[in-house]
Design a protein around this motif. Sequence first.
Motif, PDB file in Angstrom:
ATOM      1  N   UNK A 100       0.866  -1.174   0.000  1.00 13.94           N
ATOM      2  CA  UNK A 100       0.000   0.000   0.000  1.00 13.94           C
ATOM      3  C   UNK A 100       0.904   1.225   0.000  1.00 13.94           C
ATOM      4  N   UNK A 101       0.581   2.180  -0.843  1.00 14.27           N
ATOM      5  CA  UNK A 101       1.367   3.408  -0.929  1.00 14.27           C
ATOM      6  C   UNK A 101       0.639   4.533  -0.200  1.00 14.27           C
ATOM      7  N   UNK A 102       1.336   5.155   0.738  1.00 18.81           N
ATOM      8  CA  UNK A 102       0.840   6.362   1.394  1.00 18.81           C
ATOM      9  C   UNK A 102       1.777   7.505   1.024  1.00 18.81           C
ATOM     10  N   UNK A 103       1.225   8.591   0.530  1.00 14.49           N
ATOM     11  CA  UNK A 103       2.066   9.753   0.247  1.00 14.49           C
ATOM     12  C   UNK A 103       2.567  10.305   1.582  1.00 14.49           C
ATOM     13  N   UNK A 127       6.587  -1.587   7.239  1.00 12.43           N
ATOM     14  CA  UNK A 127       6.649  -0.384   6.430  1.00 12.43           C
ATOM     15  C   UNK A 127       8.043   0.192   6.336  1.00 12.43           C
ATOM     16  N   UNK A 128       8.201   1.106   5.379  1.00 11.94           N
ATOM     17  CA  UNK A 128       9.440   1.877   5.245  1.00 11.94           C
ATOM     18  C   UNK A 128       9.212   3.060   4.314  1.00 11.94           C
ATOM     19  N   UNK A 129      10.018   4.090   4.509  1.00 11.34           N
ATOM     20  CA  UNK A 129      10.000   5.268   3.647  1.00 11.34           C
ATOM     21  C   UNK A 129      10.806   5.000   2.386  1.00 11.34           C
ATOM     22  N   UNK A 130      10.400   5.614   1.283  1.00 17.27           N
ATOM     23  CA  UNK A 130      11.213   5.559   0.069  1.00 17.27           C
ATOM     24  C   UNK A 130      12.478   6.376   0.330  1.00 17.27           C
ATOM     25  N   UNK A 177       7.113   8.922  -0.236  1.00 21.19           N
ATOM     26  CA  UNK A 177       5.995   8.075   0.163  1.00 21.19           C
ATOM     27  C   UNK A 177       6.446   7.013   1.155  1.00 21.19           C
ATOM     28  N   UNK A 178       5.469   6.476   1.836  1.00 19.78           N
ATOM     29  CA  UNK A 178       5.688   5.418   2.819  1.00 19.78           C
ATOM     30  C   UNK A 178       5.028   4.158   2.283  1.00 19.78           C
ATOM     31  N   UNK A 179       5.807   3.092   2.134  1.00 17.26           N
ATOM     32  CA  UNK A 179       5.285   1.820   1.654  1.00 17.26           C
ATOM     33  C   UNK A 179       4.872   0.973   2.854  1.00 17.26           C
TER      34      UNK A 179
END
Length: 108
Positions: free
Chosen positions: A12-15, A48-51, A56-58
């Motif tokens: 899931x992609x979160x900006x 999760x992790x940040x790009x 964005x946060x994956x």
Amino acid sequence: MASATIHSWHRIKLSSQEYQSGEIAVLMGAFRAAYVARNGPDGMAMFGHWTDDGSCYWVYTSPKSSRHIAPLLAAYSALRTPAPDPQQLSLIYGDESARNCFETGFEA
């Protein structure tokens, strides 16, 4: 839900704006509710992790999570994905033993 969803990693992609506005807490709360309702299934976890550029946060859900959170995956337009690099991930919620799924890499 189609059987293709079972035993797959999902992303899931979160900006960064969605993350900053608290969407990660909403997502984690919904995941936690499903986890608790099913008595904490082995291997059910969210990571999760940040790009690298912080845009964005994956959010990744383990293969054993899929059947328990199918409506959540649909609501967030989650995509099936190969197993992520475990070195980059932080556990958001769930059973830490889900990390064992990285080695198996099985798909339905």
